[in-house]
Every structure is written in structure tokens, then in C-alpha cells.
Design a protein around this motif. Structure first.
Motif, PDB file in Angstrom:
ATOM      1  N   ASN A 163       0.851  -1.185   0.000  1.00  0.00           N
ATOM      2  CA  ASN A 163       0.000   0.000   0.000  1.00  0.00           C
ATOM      3  C   ASN A 163       0.889   1.238   0.000  1.00  0.00           C
ATOM      4  O   ASN A 163       1.664   1.462   0.930  1.00  0.00           O
ATOM      5  CB  ASN A 163      -0.884   0.018   1.243  1.00  0.00           C
ATOM      6  CG  ASN A 163      -1.743  -1.234   1.352  1.00  0.00           C
ATOM      7  OD1 ASN A 163      -2.584  -1.498   0.499  1.00  0.00           O
ATOM      8  ND2 ASN A 163      -1.521  -2.016   2.404  1.00  0.00           N
ATOM      9  N   ILE A 164       0.786   2.050  -1.045  1.00  0.00           N
ATOM     10  CA  ILE A 164       1.631   3.241  -1.111  1.00  0.00           C
ATOM     11  C   ILE A 164       0.761   4.484  -1.233  1.00  0.00           C
ATOM     12  O   ILE A 164      -0.229   4.498  -1.973  1.00  0.00           O
ATOM     13  CB  ILE A 164       2.643   3.180  -2.275  1.00  0.00           C
ATOM     14  CG1 ILE A 164       1.951   3.186  -3.638  1.00  0.00           C
ATOM     15  CG2 ILE A 164       3.548   1.967  -2.145  1.00  0.00           C
ATOM     16  CD1 ILE A 164       2.914   3.315  -4.810  1.00  0.00           C
ATOM     17  N   PRO A 165       1.087   5.554  -0.503  1.00  0.00           N
ATOM     18  CA  PRO A 165       0.365   6.817  -0.664  1.00  0.00           C
ATOM     19  C   PRO A 165       0.670   7.426  -2.026  1.00  0.00           C
ATOM     20  O   PRO A 165       1.687   7.109  -2.654  1.00  0.00           O
ATOM     21  CB  PRO A 165       0.910   7.691   0.471  1.00  0.00           C
ATOM     22  CG  PRO A 165       2.227   7.089   0.823  1.00  0.00           C
ATOM     23  CD  PRO A 165       2.128   5.623   0.536  1.00  0.00           C
ATOM     24  N   PHE A 166      -0.195   8.300  -2.487  1.00  0.00           N
ATOM     25  CA  PHE A 166      -0.049   8.897  -3.815  1.00  0.00           C
ATOM     26  C   PHE A 166       1.336   9.505  -4.030  1.00  0.00           C
ATOM     27  O   PHE A 166       1.896   9.429  -5.126  1.00  0.00           O
ATOM     28  CB  PHE A 166      -1.124   9.967  -4.029  1.00  0.00           C
ATOM     29  CG  PHE A 166      -2.473   9.419  -4.365  1.00  0.00           C
ATOM     30  CD1 PHE A 166      -2.818   9.104  -5.671  1.00  0.00           C
ATOM     31  CD2 PHE A 166      -3.414   9.194  -3.372  1.00  0.00           C
ATOM     32  CE1 PHE A 166      -4.064   8.586  -5.994  1.00  0.00           C
ATOM     33  CE2 PHE A 166      -4.665   8.673  -3.670  1.00  0.00           C
ATOM     34  CZ  PHE A 166      -4.992   8.371  -4.982  1.00  0.00           C
ATOM     35  N   TYR A 167       1.882  10.115  -2.989  1.00  0.00           N
ATOM     36  CA  TYR A 167       3.145  10.823  -3.180  1.00  0.00           C
ATOM     37  C   TYR A 167       4.325   9.891  -3.414  1.00  0.00           C
ATOM     38  O   TYR A 167       5.411  10.337  -3.782  1.00  0.00           O
ATOM     39  CB  TYR A 167       3.420  11.761  -1.997  1.00  0.00           C
ATOM     40  CG  TYR A 167       3.367  11.140  -0.617  1.00  0.00           C
ATOM     41  CD1 TYR A 167       4.408  10.355  -0.131  1.00  0.00           C
ATOM     42  CD2 TYR A 167       2.273  11.363   0.220  1.00  0.00           C
ATOM     43  CE1 TYR A 167       4.372   9.792   1.137  1.00  0.00           C
ATOM     44  CE2 TYR A 167       2.218  10.814   1.498  1.00  0.00           C
ATOM     45  CZ  TYR A 167       3.274  10.029   1.946  1.00  0.00           C
ATOM     46  OH  TYR A 167       3.234   9.490   3.213  1.00  0.00           O
ATOM     47  N   TYR A 168       4.145   8.574  -3.242  1.00  0.00           N
ATOM     48  CA  TYR A 168       5.213   7.608  -3.487  1.00  0.00           C
ATOM     49  C   TYR A 168       5.132   6.943  -4.863  1.00  0.00           C
ATOM     50  O   TYR A 168       5.994   6.127  -5.200  1.00  0.00           O
ATOM     51  CB  TYR A 168       5.192   6.511  -2.424  1.00  0.00           C
ATOM     52  CG  TYR A 168       5.983   6.806  -1.165  1.00  0.00           C
ATOM     53  CD1 TYR A 168       6.959   7.805  -1.122  1.00  0.00           C
ATOM     54  CD2 TYR A 168       5.770   6.065  -0.005  1.00  0.00           C
ATOM     55  CE1 TYR A 168       7.678   8.068   0.030  1.00  0.00           C
ATOM     56  CE2 TYR A 168       6.490   6.308   1.162  1.00  0.00           C
ATOM     57  CZ  TYR A 168       7.438   7.315   1.180  1.00  0.00           C
ATOM     58  OH  TYR A 168       8.149   7.553   2.331  1.00  0.00           O
ATOM     59  N   VAL A 169       4.138   7.260  -5.669  1.00  0.00           N
ATOM     60  CA  VAL A 169       3.988   6.564  -6.955  1.00  0.00           C
ATOM     61  C   VAL A 169       5.229   6.737  -7.829  1.00  0.00           C
ATOM     62  O   VAL A 169       5.703   5.795  -8.462  1.00  0.00           O
ATOM     63  CB  VAL A 169       2.731   7.058  -7.706  1.00  0.00           C
ATOM     64  CG1 VAL A 169       2.679   6.449  -9.109  1.00  0.00           C
ATOM     65  CG2 VAL A 169       1.474   6.689  -6.938  1.00  0.00           C
ATOM     66  N   GLY A 170       5.792   7.939  -7.826  1.00  0.00           N
ATOM     67  CA  GLY A 170       6.988   8.183  -8.631  1.00  0.00           C
ATOM     68  C   GLY A 170       8.218   7.457  -8.131  1.00  0.00           C
ATOM     69  O   GLY A 170       9.237   7.393  -8.829  1.00  0.00           O
ATOM     70  N   GLN A 171       8.140   6.881  -6.932  1.00  0.00           N
ATOM     71  CA  GLN A 171       9.265   6.145  -6.352  1.00  0.00           C
ATOM     72  C   GLN A 171       9.020   4.635  -6.389  1.00  0.00           C
ATOM     73  O   GLN A 171       9.617   3.880  -5.630  1.00  0.00           O
ATOM     74  CB  GLN A 171       9.470   6.588  -4.888  1.00  0.00           C
ATOM     75  CG  GLN A 171       9.402   8.071  -4.631  1.00  0.00           C
ATOM     76  CD  GLN A 171      10.329   8.868  -5.523  1.00  0.00           C
ATOM     77  OE1 GLN A 171      11.496   8.527  -5.657  1.00  0.00           O
ATOM     78  NE2 GLN A 171       9.822   9.946  -6.110  1.00  0.00           N
ATOM     79  N   LEU A 172       8.143   4.206  -7.280  1.00  0.00           N
ATOM     80  CA  LEU A 172       7.709   2.806  -7.263  1.00  0.00           C
ATOM     81  C   LEU A 172       8.882   1.833  -7.449  1.00  0.00           C
ATOM     82  O   LEU A 172       8.937   0.793  -6.783  1.00  0.00           O
ATOM     83  CB  LEU A 172       6.656   2.573  -8.347  1.00  0.00           C
ATOM     84  CG  LEU A 172       5.986   1.198  -8.365  1.00  0.00           C
ATOM     85  CD1 LEU A 172       5.418   0.840  -6.992  1.00  0.00           C
ATOM     86  CD2 LEU A 172       4.893   1.144  -9.417  1.00  0.00           C
ATOM     87  N   ASN A 173       9.828   2.157  -8.329  1.00  0.00           N
ATOM     88  CA  ASN A 173      10.976   1.262  -8.509  1.00  0.00           C
ATOM     89  C   ASN A 173      11.748   1.092  -7.207  1.00  0.00           C
ATOM     90  O   ASN A 173      12.156  -0.018  -6.850  1.00  0.00           O
ATOM     91  CB  ASN A 173      11.906   1.816  -9.591  1.00  0.00           C
ATOM     92  CG  ASN A 173      11.475   1.403 -10.980  1.00  0.00           C
ATOM     93  OD1 ASN A 173      10.594   0.578 -11.147  1.00  0.00           O
ATOM     94  ND2 ASN A 173      12.097   1.987 -11.995  1.00  0.00           N
ATOM     95  N   SER A 174      11.983   2.190  -6.494  1.00  0.00           N
ATOM     96  CA  SER A 174      12.727   2.124  -5.229  1.00  0.00           C
ATOM     97  C   SER A 174      11.965   1.317  -4.190  1.00  0.00           C
ATOM     98  O   SER A 174      12.553   0.559  -3.408  1.00  0.00           O
ATOM     99  CB  SER A 174      12.982   3.546  -4.700  1.00  0.00           C
ATOM    100  OG  SER A 174      13.785   4.279  -5.606  1.00  0.00           O
ATOM    101  N   ILE A 175      10.650   1.473  -4.172  1.00  0.00           N
ATOM    102  CA  ILE A 175       9.825   0.724  -3.208  1.00  0.00           C
ATOM    103  C   ILE A 175       9.869  -0.773  -3.515  1.00  0.00           C
ATOM    104  O   ILE A 175      10.059  -1.605  -2.617  1.00  0.00           O
ATOM    105  CB  ILE A 175       8.382   1.244  -3.217  1.00  0.00           C
ATOM    106  CG1 ILE A 175       8.324   2.636  -2.576  1.00  0.00           C
ATOM    107  CG2 ILE A 175       7.442   0.285  -2.499  1.00  0.00           C
ATOM    108  CD1 ILE A 175       6.992   3.332  -2.709  1.00  0.00           C
ATOM    109  N   LEU A 176       9.706  -1.132  -4.775  1.00  0.00           N
ATOM    110  CA  LEU A 176       9.700  -2.548  -5.147  1.00  0.00           C
ATOM    111  C   LEU A 176      11.067  -3.195  -4.883  1.00  0.00           C
ATOM    112  O   LEU A 176      11.152  -4.389  -4.569  1.00  0.00           O
ATOM    113  CB  LEU A 176       9.319  -2.698  -6.625  1.00  0.00           C
ATOM    114  CG  LEU A 176       7.865  -2.337  -6.967  1.00  0.00           C
ATOM    115  CD1 LEU A 176       7.655  -2.368  -8.471  1.00  0.00           C
ATOM    116  CD2 LEU A 176       6.881  -3.267  -6.249  1.00  0.00           C
ATOM    117  N   ALA A 177      12.125  -2.391  -4.992  1.00  0.00           N
ATOM    118  CA  ALA A 177      13.472  -2.925  -4.719  1.00  0.00           C
ATOM    119  C   ALA A 177      13.634  -3.313  -3.259  1.00  0.00           C
ATOM    120  O   ALA A 177      14.486  -4.157  -2.922  1.00  0.00           O
ATOM    121  CB  ALA A 177      14.523  -1.899  -5.115  1.00  0.00           C
ATOM    122  N   LYS A 178      12.837  -2.712  -2.383  1.00  0.00           N
ATOM    123  CA  LYS A 178      12.956  -2.972  -0.948  1.00  0.00           C
ATOM    124  C   LYS A 178      11.978  -4.034  -0.444  1.00  0.00           C
ATOM    125  O   LYS A 178      12.116  -4.528   0.667  1.00  0.00           O
ATOM    126  CB  LYS A 178      12.710  -1.670  -0.161  1.00  0.00           C
ATOM    127  CG  LYS A 178      13.759  -0.593  -0.401  1.00  0.00           C
ATOM    128  CD  LYS A 178      13.427   0.666   0.364  1.00  0.00           C
ATOM    129  CE  LYS A 178      13.446   0.455   1.853  1.00  0.00           C
ATOM    130  NZ  LYS A 178      13.231   1.695   2.608  1.00  0.00           N
TER     131      LYS A 178
END
Length: 442
Positions: free
Chosen positions: A426-441
Motif C-alpha cells: 500500500n503506497i500513498p499517492f506521493y510515493y507513486v513516482g518512487q515505485l521502482n525504489s519501493i519494489l526494490a525494498k
């Protein structure tokens, strides 16, 4: 000044041993010229030509590369020196000879850095002009991302917290900023105007100017008067269909046939003002769009959509972006954020539909991460109600799904009705542009 992510890509290009001329591609008013002017500050010499000016255009009547370079220096009143030199050819579409010379500049003057761009370039590529294959590289510039918006309005600290994925402590403030981003959009001129006054209404005149400019371009995009009329109809009425699956026949209440509308929409798409996002029916790579299904209409910028579709007042009145315009504005801005800082040209958005006759299962987006196709839903509510996501994950060869919402970042462990366990990020709207970094973690 907005420091664009694309600037980092240009800086990396400058460091390459071989630097082919760059053709910078993007819609009108996304900030191509401003980006190059900012990049030029890192060079000893900067030569700027605008081929809308006849005198600049005439320089390319010269066929000899060395003589041409001498003439450009004289024309720009710049002495030749041993330092690094950037040549920027703006509105390059006005001179097929200038396009041709890009090849020779690369081969015969490899020490010079060359960038070409043009506001009407996209409508002419592959039809009126031909770029030298293998001698140039392409780079896309899109409207500003949310983090670039934050930089532009002086919220540098918040932007860094988002990029570093450390934003939970300022979650409420960022959601408020994101709602303003939805309203203002990512067009650089609109962001700078908003930054001056922090007044959404202050950007109205800018939006009006943009629409007039796009409409004025119609005559240059269209091959005849009928096509011009169809394009004008789309630019006048089509904004209200953003993030919605559309039929070409009688689109937006018109009497135009499917063939006429298809040609008009694809012409505007080549001008990079919109994208027709088609569904895929597989849960694995490669992502193969099904052109027989209805595409979703995605416009250049959500701020423009809200203004031209007349829904800003509705957005003003809500606390949750998901509540506005039946969730379509939320879906549209997520689509924009998914590729906002991607400078690769030709990147497209896709959504997923179940490959069965009369099936209604649909996931808002699918996002390729390495060899995985990640489903992305823009929805709030309980996990059990994400039925389409569950159906996708039943068939997916991995265990990761993404939900975008106004809540905080979290990971839920979910089980499908068929018994498969998966992780719902679950990601807040402001993290959508960081999706690659999130998926890497994850």
C-alpha cells in the motif's frame, strides 16, 4: 527554478565518451528549451539557434560541416575556443537540412555536443522529415513529477523525504501538497506561477494560453479541413473523458465515424498531448496490448484535464482525492506519475483485463518491474473488495501487488479466494513516482 530529473540524464550524456546528438521530444510547453538553457550553464560555450527565425534557418543551406560550424559561431557572436561547446537547435522541424546535418555534426565534429528539439516535431517525424538512423538518440521530456513540483514551489525538504522514502512523519502535509499538485498539474510555467502566489486560480490564464496554442497547432497537424475539425472537437470536448475507456465512433457526442476519430486521436497522440492506453490480458511479460479492446484516454497533464473538463471545484471540495470525479482524477494522476521522470521515449501505460468474453475484471495499471508484471490498483477500502486484483494475482507467477491510496505506506499479507498468498504493498499517492525504489525494498 525547477531542477528537472532529465537534467541528470543530460549530465550523464555529457560524460559519455561518445555523445550522439540528442533529439529532445516532448509536447509544447513541457520545458524543453528551459531545460537545455539550464544544462548549458555547465558548458564553456553555448550556441543557440531557433529555426523559427529565418536567419537561423538559412545557416543550414551550407553543406560543409566545418564551414557551417564557423558560420554558427559568427552568427551567435561567439568565439571558437578549446572548451566544451553545446549547440542547441530549437524548432528543428523547420529545416529538413538541419535534421540531415545532425548526422554530419556527429561524424565530423564529435567534440561538439548537439541537442535538437521542436514544438511540432512529433507530428512531422516519420511523415515529413527523417532523422539519421543510428546517428542520434532520443530523450523524452514530460510534465513535472510530484517531486519536481515540490522543488518548484520551494518544498525541497519534503521532496527529499519522498525520494528517500522517509515521508511517513509528514504524511498529512504531503497528501495536502499532492492535492495541490493534482490541481496545478505538472506544466512548468503553471508551477512557477503557483509558486509565486500559492493561488490555484492564478494559473488560469496560463491554461487558457496553452489550449489556444494547441488549437492553433491544429492546422499544422491536420492534413485537411475535415481532420482539423475533428481534432478541434477532441481538444474541446475530450478532456472530460480522461482515464475512461473510449469508443472512437461518435466520440464525445460527435457525429464523426470511427475511422475519422481514430486518425484524429492518433494525430494528437503523435503530438504527445494524449496517449491511448490499451489493455493487456496476460499476467506475464511481454506486455502485449490488445488493440481490439477499448483504450483509456490519458491526457498530457492532470492539471490541464481538471481545468478544461471543469472539475476543479469538485476537487476543491474533497479531502480525499479518491472521492473526486468518481476516482478518475486519482487514476489519471497516477498514470502521469508512473512515467513522469522516465526520459525513455516510447514508454506506454497499460491496464489489465481478464481474457474472457464479457469479463468485467480490470486492474487499473500493470507496471513492468524487471521480469515481473506488477498490478497497480488505485483504490481505498478493504482488501477483500479488490476482486480484480485477486483474480490477477491468482494467475501471476509472483506474489507482489500494489495499491495506491491516501493512507500511509504499509504491506498487507493477503490470501486470494483460491488460496494463494501475496503481499499487497500500500503506497500513498506521493510515493507513486518512487515505485521502482519501493519494489526494490519489498
Amino acid at each position: 527554478m525547477i531542477r528537472r530529473h532529465a537534467l541528470q540524464q543530460l549530465e550523464a550524456w555529457k560524460k559519455q565518451e561518445e555523445h550522439k546528438p540528442i533529439v529532445l521530444r516532448g509536447a509544447r510547453q513541457v520545458g524543453k528549451t528551459t531545460l537545455v538553457n539550464l544544462f548549458a550553464k555547465s558548458f564553456d560555450n553555448y550556441l543557440y539557434l531557433n529555426l523559427d527565425r529565418a536567419r537561423d534557418c538559412q545557416l543550414f543551406e551550407e553543406d560543409d560541416t566545418a564551414t557551417l560550424i564557423d558560420k554558427i559561431h559568427i552568427h551567435c557572436k561567439k568565439r571558437k575556443s578549446d572548451g566544451d561547446t553545446l549547440l542547441f537547435i530549437d524548432e528543428v522541424q523547420n529545416s529538413p537540412k538541419a535534421v540531415k546535418m545532425l548526422r554530419y555534426l556527429h561524424e565530423e565534429a564529435p567534440q561538439m555536443y548537439v541537442i535538437a528539439a521542436g514544438s511540432l516535431l512529433e507530428s512531422l517525424i516519420d511523415s515529413h522529415i527523417s532523422f539519421p538512423v543510428g546517428r542520434v538518440e532520443y530523450m523524452a521530456l514530460r510534465p513535472c513529477s510530484f517531486c519536481e513540483f515540490l522543488d518548484g514551489i520551494g518544498e525541497d525538504y519534503d521532496a527529499e523525504m519522498v525520494r528517500e522514502l522517509k515521508a511517513d512523519a509528514i504524511h498529512d502535509r504531503l497528501i495536502s501538497h499532492f492535492l495541490n499538485y493534482v490541481l496545478v498539474g505538472g506544466m512548468p510555467e503553471a508551477i512557477m506561477k503557483y509558486a509565486e502566489r500559492r493561488d490555484i486560480l492564478a494559473v488560469n490564464s496560463i491554461y487558457s494560453t496553452f489550449l489556444n496554442a494547441y488549437s492553433d497547432d491544429v492546422q499544422k497537424y491536420a492534413r485537411n479541413d475535415t481532420m482539423a475539425a475533428v481534432i478541434r472537437h477532441v481538444l474541446r470536448e475530450g478532456w472530460s473523458y480522461a482515464a475512461e475507456p473510449i469508443s472512437f465512433n461518435n466520440f464525445a457526442g460527435s457525429s464523426y465515424r470511427s475511422r475519422e476519430m481514430s486518425e484524429a486521436l492518433h494525430t494528437i497522440e503523435r503530438a504527445l498531448l494524449l496517449e491511448l492506453a490499451y489493455p493487456v490480458t496476460s499476467e506475464q511479460i511481454p506486455l502485449l496490448p490488445n488493440s481490439r479492446r477499448k483504450p483509456k484516454l490519458m491526457w498530457l497533464d492532470t492539471g490541464l484535464v481538471n481545468y478544461y473538463a471543469g472539475v476543479r471545484e469538485e476537487i476543491f471540495s474533497v479531502d480525499d482525492i479518491m472521492s473526486a470525479w468518481k476516482g478518475r482524477v486519482a487514476e489519471h494522476v497516477v498514470a502521469q506519475e508512473l512515467i513522469a521522470e522516465n526520459t525513455e521515449f516510447g514508454v506506454r501505460r497499460f491496464f489489465w483485463m481478464r481474457d474472457k468474453v464479457d469479463a468485467t475484471a480490470e486492474v487499473d495499471f500493470v507496471y513492468q518491474y524487471h521480469n515481473m508484471v506488477i498490478p497497480v490498483e488505485v483504490k481505498s477500502g478493504t482488501n477483500s473488495k479488490l476482486r480484480s486484483l485477486h483474480q490477477f494475482m491468482e494467475a501471476a507467477p509472483h506474489d507482489i501487488a500494489v495499491r495506491v491510496w491516501t493512507g500511509r505506506y504499509s504491506i498487507d499479507h493477503v490470501r486470494t479466494p483460491g488460496g494463494k498468498s501475496f503481499r499487497l504493498v500500500n503506497i500513498p499517492f506521493y510515493y507513486v513516482g518512487q515505485l521502482n525504489s519501493i519494489l526494490a525494498k519489498v
